[in-house]
Design a protein around this motif. Sequence first.
Motif, PDB file in Angstrom:
ATOM      1  N   PRO A 324       2.849   3.197  26.728  1.00 33.12           N
ATOM      2  CA  PRO A 324       1.741   2.824  27.607  1.00 33.12           C
ATOM      3  C   PRO A 324       1.956   3.276  29.046  1.00 33.12           C
ATOM      4  CG  PRO A 324       3.184   0.948  27.282  1.00 33.12           C
ATOM      5  CD  PRO A 324       3.708   2.038  26.380  1.00 33.12           C
ATOM      6  N   ILE A 325       0.846   3.444  29.754  1.00 34.63           N
ATOM      7  CA  ILE A 325       0.891   3.689  31.200  1.00 34.63           C
ATOM      8  C   ILE A 325       1.183   2.352  31.876  1.00 34.63           C
ATOM      9  CG2 ILE A 325      -0.382   4.543  33.190  1.00 34.63           C
ATOM     10  CD1 ILE A 325       0.338   6.658  31.084  1.00 34.63           C
ATOM     11  N   ILE A 326       2.009   2.362  32.908  1.00 34.12           N
ATOM     12  CA  ILE A 326       2.670   1.171  33.424  1.00 34.12           C
ATOM     13  C   ILE A 326       1.735   0.069  33.906  1.00 34.12           C
ATOM     14  CG2 ILE A 326       2.906   2.119  35.742  1.00 34.12           C
ATOM     15  CD1 ILE A 326       5.520  -0.083  33.921  1.00 34.12           C
ATOM     16  N   SER A 327       0.613   0.407  34.557  1.00 33.70           N
ATOM     17  CA  SER A 327      -0.212  -0.626  35.182  1.00 33.70           C
ATOM     18  C   SER A 327      -1.670  -0.201  35.194  1.00 33.70           C
ATOM     19  CB  SER A 327       0.241  -0.864  36.627  1.00 33.70           C
ATOM     20  OG  SER A 327       0.011   0.299  37.420  1.00 33.70           O
ATOM     21  N   GLN A 328      -2.545  -1.161  35.461  1.00 31.63           N
ATOM     22  CA  GLN A 328      -3.973  -0.850  35.514  1.00 31.63           C
ATOM     23  C   GLN A 328      -4.274   0.135  36.635  1.00 31.63           C
ATOM     24  OE1 GLN A 328      -6.271  -1.878  33.199  1.00 31.63           O
ATOM     25  NE2 GLN A 328      -7.420  -0.248  34.229  1.00 31.63           N
ATOM     26  N   ARG A 329      -3.602  -0.018  37.770  1.00 30.28           N
ATOM     27  CA  ARG A 329      -3.819   0.909  38.876  1.00 30.28           C
ATOM     28  C   ARG A 329      -3.473   2.337  38.469  1.00 30.28           C
ATOM     29  NH1 ARG A 329      -0.206   0.375  44.251  1.00 30.28           N
ATOM     30  NH2 ARG A 329       1.374   0.986  42.710  1.00 30.28           N
ATOM     31  N   GLN A 330      -2.372   2.502  37.743  1.00 30.96           N
ATOM     32  CA  GLN A 330      -1.976   3.842  37.344  1.00 30.96           C
ATOM     33  C   GLN A 330      -2.878   4.378  36.231  1.00 30.96           C
ATOM     34  OE1 GLN A 330      -0.042   5.742  38.959  1.00 30.96           O
ATOM     35  NE2 GLN A 330      -0.224   7.452  37.530  1.00 30.96           N
ATOM     36  N   ARG A 331      -3.356   3.505  35.352  1.00 29.69           N
ATOM     37  CA  ARG A 331      -4.299   3.944  34.308  1.00 29.69           C
ATOM     38  C   ARG A 331      -5.579   4.448  34.945  1.00 29.69           C
ATOM     39  NH1 ARG A 331      -3.090  -1.768  31.875  1.00 29.69           N
ATOM     40  NH2 ARG A 331      -0.870  -1.403  31.498  1.00 29.69           N
ATOM     41  N   ASP A 332      -6.025   3.755  35.978  1.00 29.81           N
ATOM     42  CA  ASP A 332      -7.235   4.184  36.672  1.00 29.81           C
ATOM     43  C   ASP A 332      -7.038   5.566  37.299  1.00 29.81           C
ATOM     44  OD1 ASP A 332      -8.449   1.814  35.998  1.00 29.81           O
ATOM     45  OD2 ASP A 332      -8.105   0.851  37.933  1.00 29.81           O
ATOM     46  N   ARG A 333      -5.859   5.820  37.817  1.00 39.19           N
ATOM     47  CA  ARG A 333      -5.568   7.122  38.428  1.00 39.19           C
ATOM     48  C   ARG A 333      -5.602   8.238  37.379  1.00 39.19           C
ATOM     49  NH1 ARG A 333      -3.053   9.058  43.049  1.00 39.19           N
ATOM     50  NH2 ARG A 333      -1.906  11.023  42.828  1.00 39.19           N
ATOM     51  N   VAL A 334      -4.999   7.979  36.231  1.00 40.64           N
ATOM     52  CA  VAL A 334      -4.990   8.976  35.154  1.00 40.64           C
ATOM     53  C   VAL A 334      -6.424   9.270  34.707  1.00 40.64           C
ATOM     54  CG1 VAL A 334      -4.250   9.461  32.799  1.00 40.64           C
ATOM     55  CG2 VAL A 334      -2.660   8.363  34.399  1.00 40.64           C
ATOM     56  N   ARG A 335      -7.201   8.213  34.504  1.00 40.50           N
ATOM     57  CA  ARG A 335      -8.600   8.397  34.094  1.00 40.50           C
ATOM     58  C   ARG A 335      -9.379   9.177  35.150  1.00 40.50           C
ATOM     59  NH1 ARG A 335      -7.922   2.995  31.925  1.00 40.50           N
ATOM     60  NH2 ARG A 335      -8.337   2.984  29.672  1.00 40.50           N
ATOM     61  N   ARG A 336      -9.160   8.847  36.423  1.00 46.30           N
ATOM     62  CA  ARG A 336      -9.881   9.529  37.500  1.00 46.30           C
ATOM     63  C   ARG A 336      -9.572  11.017  37.514  1.00 46.30           C
ATOM     64  NH1 ARG A 336      -8.349  10.869  42.590  1.00 46.30           N
ATOM     65  NH2 ARG A 336      -6.531   9.490  42.631  1.00 46.30           N
ATOM     66  N   HIS A 337      -8.313  11.369  37.323  1.00 53.58           N
ATOM     67  CA  HIS A 337      -7.945  12.787  37.325  1.00 53.58           C
ATOM     68  C   HIS A 337      -8.599  13.534  36.170  1.00 53.58           C
ATOM     69  CE1 HIS A 337      -4.214  13.113  40.154  1.00 53.58           C
ATOM     70  NE2 HIS A 337      -5.218  12.477  40.709  1.00 53.58           N
ATOM     71  N   ILE A 338      -8.602  12.915  34.992  1.00 53.56           N
ATOM     72  CA  ILE A 338      -9.226  13.572  33.833  1.00 53.56           C
ATOM     73  C   ILE A 338     -10.730  13.689  34.038  1.00 53.56           C
ATOM     74  CG2 ILE A 338      -9.693  13.401  31.364  1.00 53.56           C
ATOM     75  CD1 ILE A 338      -6.991  11.946  31.074  1.00 53.56           C
ATOM     76  N   ASP A 339     -11.381  12.591  34.412  1.00 53.67           N
ATOM     77  CA  ASP A 339     -12.840  12.586  34.569  1.00 53.67           C
ATOM     78  C   ASP A 339     -13.283  13.534  35.674  1.00 53.67           C
ATOM     79  OD1 ASP A 339     -12.908  10.700  32.584  1.00 53.67           O
ATOM     80  OD2 ASP A 339     -13.231   8.989  33.924  1.00 53.67           O
ATOM     81  N   ASN A 340     -12.551  13.539  36.796  1.00 56.28           N
ATOM     82  CA  ASN A 340     -12.899  14.411  37.909  1.00 56.28           C
ATOM     83  C   ASN A 340     -12.809  15.876  37.510  1.00 56.28           C
ATOM     84  OD1 ASN A 340     -11.467  16.069  40.342  1.00 56.28           O
ATOM     85  ND2 ASN A 340     -13.072  14.731  41.156  1.00 56.28           N
ATOM     86  N   ALA A 341     -11.773  16.205  36.743  1.00 48.81           N
ATOM     87  CA  ALA A 341     -11.607  17.598  36.308  1.00 48.81           C
ATOM     88  C   ALA A 341     -12.744  18.015  35.381  1.00 48.81           C
ATOM     89  CB  ALA A 341     -10.258  17.763  35.616  1.00 48.81           C
ATOM     90  N   VAL A 342     -13.099  17.150  34.423  1.00 47.40           N
ATOM     91  CA  VAL A 342     -14.163  17.486  33.467  1.00 47.40           C
ATOM     92  C   VAL A 342     -15.504  17.602  34.182  1.00 47.40           C
ATOM     93  CG1 VAL A 342     -15.442  16.655  31.462  1.00 47.40           C
ATOM     94  CG2 VAL A 342     -12.951  16.478  31.507  1.00 47.40           C
ATOM     95  N   GLU A 343     -15.778  16.689  35.109  1.00 51.01           N
ATOM     96  CA  GLU A 343     -17.042  16.725  35.854  1.00 51.01           C
ATOM     97  C   GLU A 343     -17.197  18.028  36.623  1.00 51.01           C
ATOM     98  OE1 GLU A 343     -16.881  13.298  38.323  1.00 51.01           O
ATOM     99  OE2 GLU A 343     -17.119  11.883  36.655  1.00 51.01           O
ATOM    100  N   LYS A 344     -16.082  18.608  37.045  1.00 55.35           N
ATOM    101  CA  LYS A 344     -16.132  19.825  37.856  1.00 55.35           C
ATOM    102  C   LYS A 344     -15.872  21.083  37.034  1.00 55.35           C
ATOM    103  CE  LYS A 344     -15.052  17.430  42.150  1.00 55.35           C
ATOM    104  NZ  LYS A 344     -14.142  17.248  43.302  1.00 55.35           N
ATOM    105  N   GLY A 345     -15.920  20.954  35.698  1.00 60.08           N
ATOM    106  CA  GLY A 345     -15.908  22.136  34.854  1.00 60.08           C
ATOM    107  C   GLY A 345     -14.672  22.410  34.034  1.00 60.08           C
ATOM    108  N   ALA A 346     -13.660  21.562  34.092  1.00 62.49           N
ATOM    109  CA  ALA A 346     -12.443  21.775  33.296  1.00 62.49           C
ATOM    110  C   ALA A 346     -12.710  21.480  31.824  1.00 62.49           C
ATOM    111  CB  ALA A 346     -11.313  20.903  33.815  1.00 62.49           C
ATOM    112  N   THR A 347     -11.867  22.023  30.976  1.00 56.61           N
ATOM    113  CA  THR A 347     -11.949  21.806  29.533  1.00 56.61           C
ATOM    114  C   THR A 347     -10.766  20.970  29.067  1.00 56.61           C
ATOM    115  OG1 THR A 347     -13.075  23.922  29.176  1.00 56.61           O
ATOM    116  CG2 THR A 347     -11.973  22.940  27.273  1.00 56.61           C
ATOM    117  N   ILE A 348     -11.035  19.949  28.268  1.00 57.23           N
ATOM    118  CA  ILE A 348      -9.963  19.188  27.623  1.00 57.23           C
ATOM    119  C   ILE A 348      -9.632  19.892  26.311  1.00 57.23           C
ATOM    120  CG2 ILE A 348      -9.275  17.000  26.580  1.00 57.23           C
ATOM    121  CD1 ILE A 348     -11.146  15.556  28.472  1.00 57.23           C
ATOM    122  N   GLU A 349      -8.480  20.534  26.253  1.00 53.05           N
ATOM    123  CA  GLU A 349      -8.084  21.253  25.040  1.00 53.05           C
ATOM    124  C   GLU A 349      -7.664  20.286  23.942  1.00 53.05           C
ATOM    125  OE1 GLU A 349      -8.398  24.397  24.525  1.00 53.05           O
ATOM    126  OE2 GLU A 349      -8.800  25.134  26.557  1.00 53.05           O
TER     127      GLU A 349
END
Length: 481
Positions: A324-349
């Motif tokens: 697991p990811i250590i804390s809710q704050r860190q989970r939110d950061r991971v989600r933000r990085h993934i979502d931000n990348a996809v919103e701006k055109g990245a591909t999740i392989e």
Amino acid sequence: MTTKHELWINGEHTQPDSGKYFDVLNPLDDSLYCQAAESNDADINKAVEAAHHCFQTYSKTLAKDIEAMLCKAADLMERDRAEFTDILIDEIGSPINKANFEIAYAITHLRAAAGVARRVTGQTMPSDTPGRLSMSVRKPLGVVAAITPFNVPLIKAAKLVASPLATGNTVVLLSSEEAPTLSFRFAQLLHEAGFPAGSVNVVSGFGVDVGDTLNSHPLVKTVMFTGSSRVGKHIGEICGKQMKHAVLELGGKSPLVILADADLGLAVKTAIFGMFLYQGQACMASSRIIVEEGIYDQFIAAYKQAASQLSMGDLREMSTILGPIISQRQRDRVRRHIDNAVEKGATIETGGNWQGNKCEPTILTGITEEMDVCYEETFGPVTSVYSVKNYEAALEMANDTPYGLSSAIITNDLNKALDFAENIDSGMVHINAPTLYDEPHVPFGGTGDSGFGREGIEVDVDALTEWKWITIQLPDASAGH
């Protein structure tokens, strides 16, 4: 019944001045794991004063006695390996493989540090004055503030406590608020090994509340910190203003370069280990993978397949890689990085999904500079893979970061490998091996936003002692004639 940890000050369990305790959650399901004392400024002062008082006598401890205590501490950790394993699994969500690695490293580091006590040596040197004996000696600094992270709390406790003790200093350890149990247990192990009351003190709480009090305390002579670059820079400012030593091991955005002549199997294996050990919660994780275009398509296909098969099962199963990811704050950061990348055109392989508090191993392509994940440290199982035309472009991209912790290159071209080692701006370079690696005796650390100074028993003597120059004017033997 929930375990409640008091502070460890002057060899005793000590209630916090505030009377407050905070909850520590098991990151697997956010259930209550323990409660720990919440330090305030009064507690910090008490711990530092205990360490300073102990230093007056401990600094004169014989090398052979320090050596024996550190060796005994290593033996005690061998004895209590199962207990430390359980703490690492349940308090910070370590899969058992990572927990085993961390314990083995800490044991090795304690034994390696035992030899440091005999290497606190000086030198004699010629003098320009006839009949003058000139020499230098090393003296311990005093109280060392050690601030450890959640991700490798036992490794960092061993690193940031054993060497100060080996060089005659005393310690106040401020544990991560997510990993206090480990720090308290380690301190009690050292006490059992024979280290005197006050030589190691542990305070728990929140760095935002008490960190400045500890780091700016006039009796604290050096600060050893592992954590974020933002906090590290703040600590550096405090130490700079007070002219005190600091060793800062901070974040990373470590590049793994894979050239077209690389062995594909080795490249994939290296990228899997270097990125997804402990679910990417490592400063040395291969969060930027830069692949020469001739092998890019093959690598992506093989890497996706390997990552998608990594186990996210029971943390006590040897096959499990991601927890697991250590804390809710860190989970939110991971989600933000993934979502931000996809919103701006990245591909999740592959990946991008969650199983409870566990994030699947996630591989992104099509990353551009305006995406958060491009330059920021994610500290989760998320990596970006880039295609470049040639080696020169790979080196340029690898250096396009404010960080400079670790780096690696996979190639059979020795000339390019050595050119990379020479020209990459990072504190550590690995050829045909992962970015994620450490040993007790190496000069561990980075450049730029990745830190200041180095850790490791070979360099700790310089960081934890002060030179003193001594001269003796010998009588002039010819004066009586």
